[in-house]
Design an enzyme around this catalytic site. Structure first.
Site, PDB file in Angstrom:
ATOM      1  N   HIS A  30      29.656  57.892   9.610  1.00  0.00           N
ATOM      2  CA  HIS A  30      30.011  56.930  10.861  1.00  0.00           C
ATOM      3  C   HIS A  30      29.236  56.328  11.195  1.00  0.00           C
ATOM      4  CE1 HIS A  30      28.526  60.200  12.692  1.00  0.00           C
ATOM      5  NE2 HIS A  30      28.283  59.751  13.106  1.00  0.00           N
TER       6      HIS A  30
HETATM    7  C1  UD1 Z   1      31.024  58.488  18.045  1.00  0.00           C
HETATM    8  C2  UD1 Z   1      29.468  58.320  18.705  1.00  0.00           C
HETATM    9  C3  UD1 Z   1      28.412  58.907  17.665  1.00  0.00           C
HETATM   10  C4  UD1 Z   1      28.420  59.954  17.366  1.00  0.00           C
HETATM   11  C5  UD1 Z   1      29.539  60.364  16.843  1.00  0.00           C
HETATM   12  C6  UD1 Z   1      30.799  61.861  15.736  1.00  0.00           C
HETATM   13  C7  UD1 Z   1      29.044  57.269  20.405  1.00  0.00           C
HETATM   14  C8  UD1 Z   1      27.848  55.652  20.951  1.00  0.00           C
HETATM   15  N1  UD1 Z   1      28.515  57.409  19.195  1.00  0.00           N
HETATM   16  O1  UD1 Z   1      30.616  57.706  17.564  1.00  0.00           O
HETATM   17  O2  UD1 Z   1      26.682  58.940  18.930  1.00  0.00           O
HETATM   18  O3  UD1 Z   1      27.320  60.358  16.465  1.00  0.00           O
HETATM   19  O4  UD1 Z   1      30.794  59.695  18.090  1.00  0.00           O
HETATM   20  O5  UD1 Z   1      30.980  61.514  15.363  1.00  0.00           O
HETATM   21  O6  UD1 Z   1      29.077  57.244  21.581  1.00  0.00           O
HETATM   22  N2  UD1 Z   1      38.609  56.648  15.991  1.00  0.00           N
HETATM   23  C9  UD1 Z   1      39.650  57.159  15.593  1.00  0.00           C
HETATM   24  N3  UD1 Z   1      39.805  58.080  15.689  1.00  0.00           N
HETATM   25  C10 UD1 Z   1      39.334  59.636  16.525  1.00  0.00           C
HETATM   26  C11 UD1 Z   1      37.795  58.622  17.257  1.00  0.00           C
HETATM   27  C12 UD1 Z   1      37.566  57.459  16.458  1.00  0.00           C
HETATM   28  O7  UD1 Z   1      40.250  56.744  15.022  1.00  0.00           O
HETATM   29  O8  UD1 Z   1      39.602  59.965  16.770  1.00  0.00           O
HETATM   30  C13 UD1 Z   1      37.885  55.565  15.201  1.00  0.00           C
HETATM   31  C14 UD1 Z   1      38.575  54.126  16.417  1.00  0.00           C
HETATM   32  O9  UD1 Z   1      38.674  53.490  16.118  1.00  0.00           O
HETATM   33  C15 UD1 Z   1      36.776  53.560  17.864  1.00  0.00           C
HETATM   34  C16 UD1 Z   1      36.143  54.669  16.347  1.00  0.00           C
HETATM   35  O10 UD1 Z   1      36.713  55.599  15.262  1.00  0.00           O
HETATM   36  O11 UD1 Z   1      36.819  52.804  18.205  1.00  0.00           O
HETATM   37  C17 UD1 Z   1      34.436  54.559  16.772  1.00  0.00           C
HETATM   38  O12 UD1 Z   1      34.670  56.147  17.741  1.00  0.00           O
HETATM   39  P1  UD1 Z   1      33.451  55.691  18.146  1.00  0.00           P
HETATM   40  O13 UD1 Z   1      33.589  57.364  19.537  1.00  0.00           O
HETATM   41  O14 UD1 Z   1      33.799  55.061  19.516  1.00  0.00           O
HETATM   42  O15 UD1 Z   1      32.188  55.955  17.992  1.00  0.00           O
HETATM   43  P2  UD1 Z   1      31.797  57.118  16.507  1.00  0.00           P
HETATM   44  O16 UD1 Z   1      31.671  56.281  15.022  1.00  0.00           O
HETATM   45  O17 UD1 Z   1      32.637  58.282  16.175  1.00  0.00           O
HETATM   46  N1  UDP Z   2      31.484  67.647  10.734  1.00  0.00           N
HETATM   47  C1  UDP Z   2      32.776  68.290  11.179  1.00  0.00           C
HETATM   48  N2  UDP Z   2      33.546  68.044  10.271  1.00  0.00           N
HETATM   49  C2  UDP Z   2      33.739  66.948   9.318  1.00  0.00           C
HETATM   50  C3  UDP Z   2      32.533  66.086   9.455  1.00  0.00           C
HETATM   51  C4  UDP Z   2      31.649  66.947  10.402  1.00  0.00           C
HETATM   52  O1  UDP Z   2      33.166  69.925  11.701  1.00  0.00           O
HETATM   53  O2  UDP Z   2      34.732  66.146   8.635  1.00  0.00           O
HETATM   54  C5  UDP Z   2      30.948  68.185  11.749  1.00  0.00           C
HETATM   55  C6  UDP Z   2      29.307  68.801  11.466  1.00  0.00           C
HETATM   56  O3  UDP Z   2      29.312  70.431  10.659  1.00  0.00           O
HETATM   57  C7  UDP Z   2      28.042  69.077  12.448  1.00  0.00           C
HETATM   58  C8  UDP Z   2      28.760  68.017  13.653  1.00  0.00           C
HETATM   59  O4  UDP Z   2      30.602  67.887  13.127  1.00  0.00           O
HETATM   60  O5  UDP Z   2      28.423  70.404  13.593  1.00  0.00           O
HETATM   61  C9  UDP Z   2      28.271  66.496  13.069  1.00  0.00           C
HETATM   62  O6  UDP Z   2      29.190  65.649  13.569  1.00  0.00           O
HETATM   63  P1  UDP Z   2      28.698  64.045  13.678  1.00  0.00           P
HETATM   64  O7  UDP Z   2      28.819  63.754  12.496  1.00  0.00           O
HETATM   65  O8  UDP Z   2      30.124  63.185  13.794  1.00  0.00           O
HETATM   66  O9  UDP Z   2      28.264  63.904  14.690  1.00  0.00           O
HETATM   67  P2  UDP Z   2      26.235  63.698  15.217  1.00  0.00           P
HETATM   68  O10 UDP Z   2      25.887  64.490  14.621  1.00  0.00           O
HETATM   69  O11 UDP Z   2      26.208  62.829  14.406  1.00  0.00           O
HETATM   70  O12 UDP Z   2      26.126  63.548  15.827  1.00  0.00           O
END
Ligand code: UD1
Ligand code: UDP
Length: 357
Positions: free
Chosen positions: A203
């Site tokens: 992601h």
């Molecule tokens: C965010 C965090 C990242 C973390 C990750 C956990 C920042 C800069 N990034 O990244 O550090 O590792 O969350 O998963 O804060 N979207 C959906 N539905 C959702 C959530 C997201 O459609 O429920 C899509 C939207 O298009 C959104 C995009 O994902 O714009 C990115 O979501 P965003 O929260 O900005 O960044 P992540 O890659 O999820």
């Molecule tokens: N995780 C989850 N479901 C998923 C993918 C990840 O519950 O489909 C959990 C994973 O076990 C971990 C946390 O989400 O505890 C990690 O989050 P993510 O990878 O979104 O973000 P990051 O740790 O990189 O910030």
């Protein structure tokens, strides 16, 4: 004592679940949860509140998606209003997301002490939005709860030494607590057998904004001929669709919707290996003693690499293929994440019982 907790993204729900359980044991602490709305799909948000029994947020800002500036700016505006109304004694933030940064800045500007859980981590890659968020949050926090010794040392190198406590990793607390209580049926549901598949998550911004990087990763996964289980983050799904890679990926990989934490722990403990660009998943691979192949060129969890349990391959097609075949470390002992009592220590310290480093 009144604490305003700011959460917004999937890993923050998981972290706050375990700390809220500890806070609930202390009747003198009132916790108010504010959800920024950064993650909002049911399987990215609600599922965690329901299955991990996280107290219901009093506020949901519903700031869903958008650019860094849009998200962070709007969060700051709304968190500031709520902080002025609620007058908390402290603002509690987790990790390194835009929700973390917004909470940190509001606390600092309104002179409300900021408690940063998962402080001190550095990837030393300022191209990562998370690195900027961490540096800013750490610089304005009053309590800096570090998950590892490396994190404490990182802060010392930046001359941040006051309020720093090495408590261990609350995700380790969490994996022990919820892993032991898990009754997941995810393997049966997806017709998976233990040790016959590789679990993958993708992601990270760097891997999803570049067609070249994402194609390299997907092609290597496909060409490995392994059974790859990929719970697909919505951001990555959208990128695959935009780059015309989704159909190809779907035909060869086992793509499933994002899963809840209990199912994820089960998928991790039964995987042959784990491939990921997630921060949390790198450590969880270590907790369940599975080799981890990390789709990044840096990591803030460097101790897993130093120990030989995790390898950084970035989005390099050949390295990914090679490590899928040949990276087979034996994970014997990991002692870098504390004793599973990080939450207890954090709450004791916040309450004024300073037994820190
Ligand atoms: C965010 C965090 C990242 C973390 C990750 C956990 C920042 C800069 N990034 O990244 O550090 O590792 O969350 O998963 O804060 N979207 C959906 N539905 C959702 C959530 C997201 O459609 O429920 C899509 C939207 O298009 C959104 C995009 O994902 O714009 C990115 O979501 P965003 O929260 O900005 O960044 P992540 O890659 O999820
Ligand atoms: N995780 C989850 N479901 C998923 C993918 C990840 O519950 O489909 C959990 C994973 O076990 C971990 C946390 O989400 O505890 C990690 O989050 P993510 O990878 O979104 O973000 P990051 O740790 O990189 O910030």
């Amino acid at each position: 004592m009144k604490i305003l907790t700011i959460v917004g993204a999937r890993p923050q729900f998981i972290k706050s679940a375990i700390l809220s359980l500890e806070i609930l044991k202390h009747s003198n602490i009132q916790e108010i949860i504010l959800h920024t709305g950064q993650h909002y799909d049911d399987n990215m948000s609600n599922i965690f509140f329901e299955e991990l029994k996280i107290p219901k947020p009093k506020y949901n800002l519903n700031i869903n998606g958008g650019s860094h500036g849009f998200q962070t700016g709007n969060m700051i505006i709304e968190i500031e209003k709520i902080t002025q109304d609620e007058k908390p004694d402290a603002i509690l933030i987790y990790g390194d997301t835009n929700s973390t940064l917004a909470g940190a800045l509001v606390g600092a500007k309104l002179h409300v002490p900021v408690i940063h859980v998962e402080a001190g981590l550095r990837s030393f890659d300022k191209a990562m939005p998370e690195e900027i968020n961490r540096i800013c949050a750490d610089n304005v926090s009053k309590f800096l709860f570090c998950p590892t010794k490396v994190a404490v040392d990182n802060l010392i190198h930046e001359n941040i030494t006051k309020g720093v406590f090495m408590v261990g990793d609350i995700m380790y607390d969490s994996a022990i607590y919820f892993g032991n209580n898990s009754k997941s049926k995810i393997l049966e549901k997806n017709n998976l057998k233990s040790n016959e598949y590789i679990l993958t998550t993708i992601h990270r911004e760097a891997n999803t904004i570049s067609k070249e990087k994402l194609s390299n990763i997907i092609n290597a996964l496909i060409d490995s001929k392994e059974k790859i289980v990929l719970p697909l983050h919505p951001r990555t799904k959208k990128a695959l669709e935009d780059f015309d890679l989704y159909e190809k990926a779907k035909n060869s990989l086992k793509i499933i919707d994002p899963v809840g934490y209990l199912d994820m722990l089960a998928l991790e403990s039964n995987a042959k290996k784990i491939i990921t660009d997630s921060g949390g998943v790198q450590k969880e691979a270590c907790f369940v003693k599975k080799p981890c192949i990390t789709l990044r060129n840096s990591t803030e969890w460097i101790e897993t690499v130093t120990a030989g349990y995790n390898i950084l391959v970035d989005s390099d097609y050949n390295k990914i293929l090679d490590t899928i075949k040949n990276f087979n470390p034996k994970i014997t002992n990991y002692n870098f994440y504390g004793d599973g009592k990080a939450c207890e220590k954090i709450v004791n310290i916040i309450q004024g019982d300073y037994n820190g480093i």
